[in-house]
Design a protein around this motif. Sequence first.
Motif, short mmCIF file in Angstrom:
data_model
loop_
_atom_site.label_atom_id
_atom_site.label_comp_id
_atom_site.label_asym_id
_atom_site.label_seq_id
_atom_site.Cartn_x
_atom_site.Cartn_y
_atom_site.Cartn_z
N GLY A 145 0.81 -1.21 0.00
CA GLY A 145 0.00 0.00 0.00
C GLY A 145 0.85 1.26 0.00
O GLY A 145 2.07 1.23 -0.07
N ILE A 146 0.18 2.38 0.12
CA ILE A 146 0.84 3.68 0.14
C ILE A 146 1.38 3.94 1.54
O ILE A 146 0.72 3.68 2.54
N GLY A 147 2.58 4.46 1.62
CA GLY A 147 3.19 4.79 2.91
C GLY A 147 4.43 3.95 3.18
O GLY A 147 4.79 3.05 2.42
N ASP A 148 5.07 4.24 4.31
CA ASP A 148 6.34 3.59 4.64
C ASP A 148 6.21 2.41 5.60
O ASP A 148 7.17 1.70 5.82
N ASN A 149 5.04 2.21 6.18
CA ASN A 149 4.92 1.19 7.22
C ASN A 149 4.48 -0.18 6.69
O ASN A 149 3.91 -0.97 7.41
N TRP A 150 4.75 -0.49 5.41
CA TRP A 150 4.38 -1.77 4.83
C TRP A 150 5.56 -2.72 4.86
O TRP A 150 6.68 -2.34 4.56
N ARG A 151 5.31 -3.98 5.21
CA ARG A 151 6.36 -5.00 5.25
C ARG A 151 5.90 -6.25 4.52
O ARG A 151 4.73 -6.64 4.59
N GLU A 152 6.82 -6.89 3.83
CA GLU A 152 6.52 -8.14 3.12
C GLU A 152 6.49 -9.30 4.11
O GLU A 152 7.28 -9.34 5.06
N VAL A 153 5.57 -10.23 3.90
CA VAL A 153 5.42 -11.40 4.77
C VAL A 153 5.74 -12.65 3.95
O VAL A 153 5.19 -12.84 2.87
N LYS A 154 6.61 -13.49 4.49
CA LYS A 154 6.97 -14.75 3.83
C LYS A 154 6.21 -15.89 4.50
O LYS A 154 5.92 -15.84 5.68
N GLU A 155 5.91 -16.93 3.72
CA GLU A 155 5.18 -18.09 4.23
C GLU A 155 6.14 -19.06 4.91
O GLU A 155 7.24 -19.26 4.45
N ARG A 156 5.66 -19.66 6.01
CA ARG A 156 6.45 -20.67 6.69
C ARG A 156 5.49 -21.65 7.37
O ARG A 156 4.81 -21.30 8.32
N ALA A 157 5.42 -22.85 6.87
CA ALA A 157 4.66 -23.94 7.51
C ALA A 157 3.26 -23.52 7.94
O ALA A 157 2.93 -23.56 9.11
N VAL A 158 2.45 -23.12 6.98
CA VAL A 158 1.07 -22.74 7.28
C VAL A 158 0.20 -23.98 7.14
O VAL A 158 0.08 -24.55 6.07
N GLY A 159 -0.39 -24.41 8.25
CA GLY A 159 -1.23 -25.60 8.26
C GLY A 159 -2.71 -25.25 8.27
O GLY A 159 -3.09 -24.09 8.32
N THR A 160 -3.52 -26.29 8.25
CA THR A 160 -4.96 -26.07 8.23
C THR A 160 -5.66 -26.81 9.37
O THR A 160 -6.86 -27.00 9.33
N SER A 161 -4.93 -27.24 10.37
CA SER A 161 -5.52 -27.97 11.48
C SER A 161 -6.41 -27.06 12.32
O SER A 161 -6.13 -25.87 12.48
N GLU A 162 -7.50 -27.63 12.85
CA GLU A 162 -8.40 -26.84 13.69
C GLU A 162 -7.77 -26.50 15.03
O GLU A 162 -8.26 -25.65 15.75
N ASN A 163 -6.67 -27.17 15.38
CA ASN A 163 -5.99 -26.91 16.65
C ASN A 163 -4.84 -25.92 16.49
O ASN A 163 -4.01 -25.80 17.38
N GLN A 164 -4.79 -25.24 15.34
CA GLN A 164 -3.73 -24.28 15.10
C GLN A 164 -4.33 -22.93 14.69
O GLN A 164 -5.43 -22.87 14.17
N ILE A 165 -3.56 -21.89 14.94
CA ILE A 165 -3.92 -20.56 14.45
C ILE A 165 -2.75 -20.05 13.61
O ILE A 165 -1.62 -20.51 13.77
#
Length: 73
Positions: free
Chosen positions: A21-41
Amino acid sequence: MAWVQWVDGKVVGNALFNEKGIGDNWREVKERAVGTSENQITEIVEEDGVLYRQSVDKTLDYRQKRMKEYPHW
């Protein structure tokens, strides 16, 4: 690739965006071990100046732990 607004060590608005977006406070996020278990967030963590999106186990209270160990039958 995802982007978040990052201010004072927190994600603003709890949202991921496809584009920076517009502005200086934007940071890129990299993926790491994203699961789909109901016991995880999924949460955003910062390590060595890099933001990662990863899954972590939920913190369950006593009742939830017992329900998981002894489901109703």
